[in-house]
Design a protein around this motif. Structure first.
Motif, PDB file in Angstrom:
ATOM      1  N   ARG A 165       0.833  -1.200   0.000  1.00  0.00           N
ATOM      2  CA  ARG A 165       0.000   0.000   0.000  1.00  0.00           C
ATOM      3  C   ARG A 165       0.862   1.243   0.000  1.00  0.00           C
ATOM      4  O   ARG A 165       2.009   1.235   0.445  1.00  0.00           O
ATOM      5  N   ARG A 166       0.299   2.319  -0.503  1.00  0.00           N
ATOM      6  CA  ARG A 166       0.973   3.605  -0.445  1.00  0.00           C
ATOM      7  C   ARG A 166       0.746   4.209   0.937  1.00  0.00           C
ATOM      8  O   ARG A 166      -0.278   3.957   1.575  1.00  0.00           O
ATOM      9  N   GLU A 172      -3.475  -1.542  -1.497  1.00  0.00           N
ATOM     10  CA  GLU A 172      -3.606  -1.409  -2.941  1.00  0.00           C
ATOM     11  C   GLU A 172      -3.600  -2.775  -3.615  1.00  0.00           C
ATOM     12  O   GLU A 172      -4.382  -3.047  -4.520  1.00  0.00           O
ATOM     13  N   SER A 173      -2.697  -3.630  -3.207  1.00  0.00           N
ATOM     14  CA  SER A 173      -2.618  -4.977  -3.742  1.00  0.00           C
ATOM     15  C   SER A 173      -2.365  -5.932  -2.588  1.00  0.00           C
ATOM     16  O   SER A 173      -1.750  -5.566  -1.584  1.00  0.00           O
ATOM     17  N   ALA A 222      -3.364  -4.369  -8.198  1.00  0.00           N
ATOM     18  CA  ALA A 222      -3.496  -3.053  -8.812  1.00  0.00           C
ATOM     19  C   ALA A 222      -2.528  -2.975  -9.987  1.00  0.00           C
ATOM     20  O   ALA A 222      -1.379  -3.405  -9.871  1.00  0.00           O
ATOM     21  N   PRO A 223      -2.959  -2.468 -11.143  1.00  0.00           N
ATOM     22  CA  PRO A 223      -2.044  -2.367 -12.286  1.00  0.00           C
ATOM     23  C   PRO A 223      -0.895  -1.420 -11.991  1.00  0.00           C
ATOM     24  O   PRO A 223      -1.081  -0.373 -11.367  1.00  0.00           O
ATOM     25  N   LYS A 224       0.293  -1.803 -12.415  1.00  0.00           N
ATOM     26  CA  LYS A 224       1.489  -0.980 -12.208  1.00  0.00           C
ATOM     27  C   LYS A 224       1.917  -0.386 -13.545  1.00  0.00           C
ATOM     28  O   LYS A 224       2.207  -1.117 -14.483  1.00  0.00           O
ATOM     29  N   LYS A 225       1.915   0.911 -13.614  1.00  0.00           N
ATOM     30  CA  LYS A 225       2.346   1.588 -14.838  1.00  0.00           C
ATOM     31  C   LYS A 225       3.837   1.353 -15.048  1.00  0.00           C
ATOM     32  O   LYS A 225       4.640   1.456 -14.123  1.00  0.00           O
ATOM     33  N   ASN A 226       4.185   1.005 -16.269  1.00  0.00           N
ATOM     34  CA  ASN A 226       5.584   0.743 -16.632  1.00  0.00           C
ATOM     35  C   ASN A 226       6.184  -0.383 -15.785  1.00  0.00           C
ATOM     36  O   ASN A 226       7.391  -0.430 -15.557  1.00  0.00           O
ATOM     37  N   GLY A 227       5.322  -1.257 -15.314  1.00  0.00           N
ATOM     38  CA  GLY A 227       5.805  -2.375 -14.515  1.00  0.00           C
ATOM     39  C   GLY A 227       6.376  -3.477 -15.391  1.00  0.00           C
ATOM     40  O   GLY A 227       5.937  -3.678 -16.510  1.00  0.00           O
ATOM     41  N   LEU A 324       0.583  -6.505 -18.652  1.00  0.00           N
ATOM     42  CA  LEU A 324       0.444  -5.120 -18.204  1.00  0.00           C
ATOM     43  C   LEU A 324       0.468  -4.192 -19.414  1.00  0.00           C
ATOM     44  O   LEU A 324       1.458  -4.130 -20.135  1.00  0.00           O
ATOM     45  N   ASN A 329      -6.264   0.095 -15.809  1.00  0.00           N
ATOM     46  CA  ASN A 329      -6.417   1.043 -14.694  1.00  0.00           C
ATOM     47  C   ASN A 329      -7.339   0.512 -13.603  1.00  0.00           C
ATOM     48  O   ASN A 329      -7.763   1.264 -12.727  1.00  0.00           O
TER      49      ASN A 329
END
Length: 354
Positions: A165-166, A172-173, A222-227, A324, A329
């Motif tokens: 989580r943030r 989050e995941s 949760a999808p990770k951008k640029n993951g 991914l 989103n």
């Protein structure tokens, strides 16, 4: 009601007697009946404990060996070059023969609508309850005191659940072992029984199947951008000389053009473990993208779309990764369950009796 309590007490007494005799099948059937008659967190926990204990018992292992069938050919010809998609069947056509044909021909099988959408939605809500009970047990609403939503068994060995989580935000995941939620374990085992999964897998393996504590997982991703999602085979961790089937249940609209990430799979029936940590690989456990690109010239890559309730079945040789894409989103909910032939179940994965 007194009669319900008496029936539950009788079932529990019978369960204890059968356990003392080493008759795990009858012991677990009686204990399951006792929990159905009078559900309780302690009985749900006991069911998980006993299944893990039974999974490592010498008598359970001997039963697997006694029923083991001759090993089918471990290598099949490569998939037809013209086949670009994973084969699909409706639930009524899912048989051991069809599963074997698909895995050894294409590496996987999709079962459309294995679960009703309403069942998938309920399971998704239950994953949230488990995550909530794990993350914040003191404030988690005890709306069902008879249910053990999150509690670690003394029989379970290994690291705790993974949660991400943030700062200052909700989880989050999450990736949580089902065995850490006795309530969910009981729910899913009953579901697998209704689907006829134990019988299907016994026919497929030629002997009873075992679940894995460490590879039976509730997932909220949760999808990770640029993951970076590395290509991998679970045989890299589990061992090549086993027999396995993974049941991956999609609980979200995911993959393809859906808002949640899905799965990329190499459509390939060859049963072999590819080298890792080479050909531009990001990690020492992943198959490098350069090697995957070469493999894809002979066996195409498929990125199927899944509706809630669809299932994907594959084994430890299947080369795959989380898909991914920039348009992803939304959260992806899924349940992963790795089953092994009883006589080859890796001890370090903590086999669980079903």
């Amino acid at each position: 009601m007194p009669e319900v309590e008496a029936a539950s007490d009788t079932s529990l007494a019978q369960a204890l007697a059968f356990r003392a005799q080493g008759d795990w099948a009858r012991a677990l059937a009686c204990l399951t009946r006792a929990n159905a008659q009078r559900p309780s967190a302690s009985l749900q926990q006991q069911l998980v404990d006993w299944r893990i204990e039974a999974g490592r018992s010498p008598s359970a292992a001997a039963a697997g060996e006694a029923h083991s069938a001759p090993e089918r050919a471990s290598h099949a010809p490569g998939v037809d070059k013209g086949a670009s998609a994973i084969p699909e069947v409706p639930p009524g056509e899912l048989t051991a023969a069809r599963l074997h044909e698909a895995i050894h021909g294409s590496g996987a099988l999709i079962v459309r609508g294995l679960l009703d959408a309403s069942v998938a939605e309920e399971l998704r809500q239950q994953i949230e309850r488990v995550a909530g009970a794990r993350e914040d047990p003191e404030n988690f609403p005890s709306v069902e005191p008879e249910a053990a939503w999150y509690t670690r068994s003394s029989e379970v060995r290994g690291a705790p659940a993974q949660l991400f989580r943030r700062p200052g935000q909700a989880v989050e995941s999450s990736s949580i072992w089902v065995a850490d939620s006795p309530r969910m374990a009981c729910e899913l085992l009953a579901l697998y029984e209704r689907l006829g999964l134990p019988s299907l897998l016994e026919n497929y393996f030629g002997e009873p199947a075992r679940l894995s504590v460490k590879k039976w997982v509730l997932r909220k991703m949760a999808p990770k951008k640029n993951g970076n999602a590395g290509w991998h085979q679970d045989g890299r961790f589990l061992g090549e000389h086993i027999r396995s089937v993974n049941l991956w249940l999609a609980l979200s609209d995911c993959g393809g053009g859906a808002p949640a990430p899905g799965m990329d799979l190499l459509v390939d029936g060859r049963r072999e473990i590819h080298p890792t940590g080479t050909d531009g690989a990001w990690f020492d456990w992943t198959v490098g993208p350069e090697r995957v690109a070469r493999l894809a010239t002979e066996a195409p890559i498929s990125q199927p779309r899944f509706a809630p309730g669809d299932a994907l079945l594959f084994d430890h040789f299947s080369l795959h990764r989380t898909a991914l894409e920039d348009h992803h989103n939304a959260l992806r909910y899924a349940i992963e369950a790795w089953f092994f032939a009883a006589s080859t179940a890796p001890a370090r994965q903590q086999p669980l009796y079903i």
